[in-house]
Structure formats: structure tokens, C-alpha cells
Scaffold this motif. Structure first.
Motif, PDB file in Angstrom:
ATOM      1  N   ASP A 148       0.872  -0.997  -0.011  1.00  0.00           N
ATOM      2  CA  ASP A 148       0.077  -0.099  -0.036  1.00  0.00           C
ATOM      3  C   ASP A 148       0.873   1.321   0.068  1.00  0.00           C
ATOM      4  O   ASP A 148       1.545   1.391   1.052  1.00  0.00           O
ATOM      5  N   THR A 149       0.986   1.886  -1.157  1.00  0.00           N
ATOM      6  CA  THR A 149       1.951   3.093  -1.202  1.00  0.00           C
ATOM      7  C   THR A 149       0.896   4.358  -1.626  1.00  0.00           C
ATOM      8  O   THR A 149       0.128   4.485  -2.424  1.00  0.00           O
ATOM      9  N   SER A 150       1.343   5.502  -1.071  1.00  0.00           N
ATOM     10  CA  SER A 150       1.226   6.730  -1.416  1.00  0.00           C
ATOM     11  C   SER A 150       2.324   7.647  -1.886  1.00  0.00           C
ATOM     12  O   SER A 150       3.361   7.312  -1.467  1.00  0.00           O
ATOM     13  N   LEU A 151       2.223   8.512  -2.868  1.00  0.00           N
ATOM     14  CA  LEU A 151       3.115   9.112  -3.545  1.00  0.00           C
ATOM     15  C   LEU A 151       2.851  10.642  -3.274  1.00  0.00           C
ATOM     16  O   LEU A 151       1.668  11.157  -3.629  1.00  0.00           O
ATOM     17  N   VAL A 152       3.995  11.432  -2.997  1.00  0.00           N
ATOM     18  CA  VAL A 152       3.787  12.835  -2.661  1.00  0.00           C
ATOM     19  C   VAL A 152       4.836  13.518  -3.622  1.00  0.00           C
ATOM     20  O   VAL A 152       5.878  12.988  -3.665  1.00  0.00           O
ATOM     21  N   GLY A 153       4.393  14.513  -4.019  1.00  0.00           N
ATOM     22  CA  GLY A 153       5.226  15.238  -5.177  1.00  0.00           C
ATOM     23  C   GLY A 153       4.530  16.308  -5.696  1.00  0.00           C
ATOM     24  O   GLY A 153       3.437  16.976  -5.203  1.00  0.00           O
ATOM     25  N   ALA A 154       5.119  17.113  -6.711  1.00  0.00           N
ATOM     26  CA  ALA A 154       4.532  18.438  -7.388  1.00  0.00           C
ATOM     27  C   ALA A 154       4.405  18.030  -8.872  1.00  0.00           C
ATOM     28  O   ALA A 154       5.141  17.458  -9.457  1.00  0.00           O
ATOM     29  N   LEU A 155       3.360  18.754  -9.301  1.00  0.00           N
ATOM     30  CA  LEU A 155       2.903  18.570 -10.754  1.00  0.00           C
ATOM     31  C   LEU A 155       2.593  20.089 -11.206  1.00  0.00           C
ATOM     32  O   LEU A 155       2.246  20.950 -10.332  1.00  0.00           O
ATOM     33  N   GLY A 156       2.623  20.364 -12.337  1.00  0.00           N
ATOM     34  CA  GLY A 156       2.306  21.535 -13.003  1.00  0.00           C
ATOM     35  C   GLY A 156       0.834  21.289 -13.235  1.00  0.00           C
ATOM     36  O   GLY A 156       0.110  20.215 -13.176  1.00  0.00           O
ATOM     37  N   ASP A 157       0.155  22.426 -13.852  1.00  0.00           N
ATOM     38  CA  ASP A 157      -1.301  22.299 -14.575  1.00  0.00           C
ATOM     39  C   ASP A 157      -1.117  22.145 -16.077  1.00  0.00           C
ATOM     40  O   ASP A 157      -1.256  23.070 -16.723  1.00  0.00           O
TER      41      ASP A 157
END
Length: 307
Positions: free
Chosen positions: A58-67
Motif C-alpha cells: 500500500d503506497t502513497s506518492l507525494v510530489g509536485a505537478l504542473g497544470d
């Protein structure tokens, strides 16, 4: 420990759109080279999170994305693979992108990356997300960090996660030193020879044992030191264990180090000790080296147990 009782993992770091060109002849400067192209999710934290899902964690991913279109494609692909996304949208920034050129033997000829969305991010970018995750995550959760995070953010995140089990990846020679202020806070660091040299100030040509001695003086509690085809050294509680990577017919080197980290993390999540977990990482890396891209289609926990 079954998949249903395995510890969850929260992976924090880079999410990129990877474009890989597999050349049919040796890549040369100042001319075009025939190649097959593929585009897939990438970035160390994303690669490891995707692999962990395949391995039943069970994995969650934290990061940044553009629009932008890359963000929309990545969101669809990653959630479709079973990942829980906890991402910050930065509308003024382009989603991270990585472009790699591979020679016919699978080796990397050249690569470029645009990671400004994370490398130029403020230190508190993930504060709210992490506070929410910490409030509901089980205490035994494994927290994975990659050195694509800026140094000030790594310091801030490590302080927020103080007392929790943190495992990190040094990512590259250029970025490894970002981890220096938080080494003593890590449960384990995964790195290669060049990254170890960058952290310790030694030459990249230094013998592996010399690098190992220097790493022991950095404040690290444990580490996994890789060296391509050389043996892998695993340090834990003053004990050093050596593993020899299996011989593999290489198709593509993309993501092999991330697969090793994911296989190791998946075993740690199931309760294996570090020295017991690394062989699962080696198995995951060997599957990835035989495939195109950062995620082997046949990657699974059962497959690792069969190697």
C-alpha cells in the motif's frame, strides 16, 4: 508477513514524465539517430512507488505537478496503477520531464532533465500534505525520501518526521550532498559509488571498502552501497554484508537502481531485516534490466521469490 499486513510506504520526491529513446545504432552528436521512443511516468520517488504497488505494498506518492498535459497524463496513469496521490499543483511551473538517449546495448548515452518544479520549490511545499498523512498513517509506516528534494526541504521534512522510520535514496552525484544534514535521522540510505564519493569527499575511483569506511563516519545508521556490476555492500549496526549481483543480459538500465530500492523496501515492509531484504531488491533490479523502461511488466512479489 502477508501483503495485507505489510507496513504501508509513503514515497516523497520526484514525479516526472520520462521519454526514452532506444537507438538502433550508437548515438552520435550533431546528427539524428534512428530510435524507438517510449513515454512513461518517472522520477525516483514515482518509480519506486509504482514498483511497490506491483509488489503488493500500500503506497502513497507525494510530489509536485504542473497544470499541464503531462500532469494530467501522469495523474491518470499513476492512479490507474493503484497509487494514492498526494500532490501539490504548481500552475506556474511545468511538470518535471526527463529525456534519455540509450545506445543499442541499453547503456545511457545522454540525458536531460527539467526538475525545476521541485528543485526550485519552497521548503514548506509539502507541509500541509505531510501533516495530513502523519495524522492518519500507522506509526509503523515506512517513509521514503529522494534527494530530488532541495536540501532545505529535506531538513524540514526530516524534522517533521522525527521518530518515524525514514529511508532515502541519494539519486545522483550532484544531489547526494543535499542529504548531509539529515543523515543521522535516516534509518537507511541507498546510494551508489559516485554518490558515496560525493557524500564523503573521496574520489569516485576510491576502492569500495574505502568508501564503506568513510560512510561509517557520516552518522548513517545503515546503508546499501551499489557499484554497477561490483558487489553490493550492506551496513547495519556495525556489521557489513556483501552480495554479488546476478549476471543479466541488459536491455535497458533505466530504473534498475530504483527497482533495487523498491524490492528492498517491499521486503522491509514485510518485516525482513535489511540484509535479508536486499536480495529481493537485487531480484527486482535484474527483472528491470531485462525490460524496457523503469518498470518491468512482470514485476511482482511472486516473481521476486522465484528468482
Amino acid at each position: 508477513m502477508s501483503s495485507s499486513s505489510a507496513r504501508p510506504v509513503i514515497s516523497i520526491g520526484a514525479i516526472h514524465l520520462d521519454t526514452i529513446a532506444h537507438a538502433t545504432r550508437t548515438v552520435r552528436r550533431e546528427t539524428s539517430t534512428p530510435a524507438a521512443f517510449s513515454s512513461n511516468p518517472g522520477g525516483v520517488a514515482a518509480n519506486i512507488a509504482r514498483a511497490l504497488c506491483r509488489l503488493g505494498i500500500d503506497t502513497s506518492l507525494v510530489g509536485a505537478l504542473g497544470d499541464d498535459s503531462a500532469a494530467r497524463m501522469l495523474t491518470g496513469r499513476l492512479t490507474g496503477e493503484g497509487l494514492t496521490l498526494a500532490c501539490v499543483t504548481r500552475p506556474a511551473m511545468a511538470t518535471g520531464q526527463y529525456l534519455a538517449l540509450h545506445d543499442p546495448d541499453g547503456s545511457l548515452a545522454a540525458a536531460c532533465v527539467d526538475d525545476r518544479i521541485l528543485s526550485e520549490a519552497p521548503a514548506d511545499l509539502f507541509d500541509q500534505i505531510l501533516e495530513e498523512l502523519m495524522a492518519r498513517a500507522p506509526r509503523e509506516t515506512l517513509w521514503f525520501l529522494d534527494a530530488n528534494l532541495p536540501e532545505r526541504m529535506l531538513v524540514r521534512v526530516a524534522a517533521m518526521l522525527d521518530g518515524r522510520r525514514m529511508i532515502a535514496n541519494a539519486v545522483s552525484e550532484a544531489k547526494a550532498s543535499r542529504l548531509t544534514p539529515v543523515l543521522a535521522s535516516l534509518d537507511c540510505l541507498l546510494l551508489n559509488r559516485g554518490e558515496a564519493a560525493a557524500l564523503t569527499g573521496l574520489s569516485g575511483d576510491a576502492p569500495q571498502e574505502t568508501l564503506a569506511d568513510a560512510l561509517s563516519g557520516t552518522g548513517l545508521h545503515s546503508w546499501v552501497l551499489t557499484g554497477g556490476r561490483d558487489d553490493i555492500l550492506v551496513a547495519r549496526a556495525g556489521s557489513l554484508t556483501r552480495f554479488t549481483p546476478p549476471a543479466v543480459d541488459i536491455v535497458d538500465v533505466t530504473g534498475a537502481g530504483d527497482a533495487l530500492a523498491a524490492g528492498t523496501l517491499a521486503a522491509l515492509a514485510r518485516g525482513y531485516a535489511l540484509a535479508e531484504a536486499v536480495p529481493f531488491g537485487l531480484a527486482a533490479a535484474s527483472l528491470t534490466l531485462r525490460a524496457t523502461g523503469a518498470l518491468a511488466a512482470n514485476l511482482s512479489w511472486d516473481a521476486l521469490n522465484d528468482i
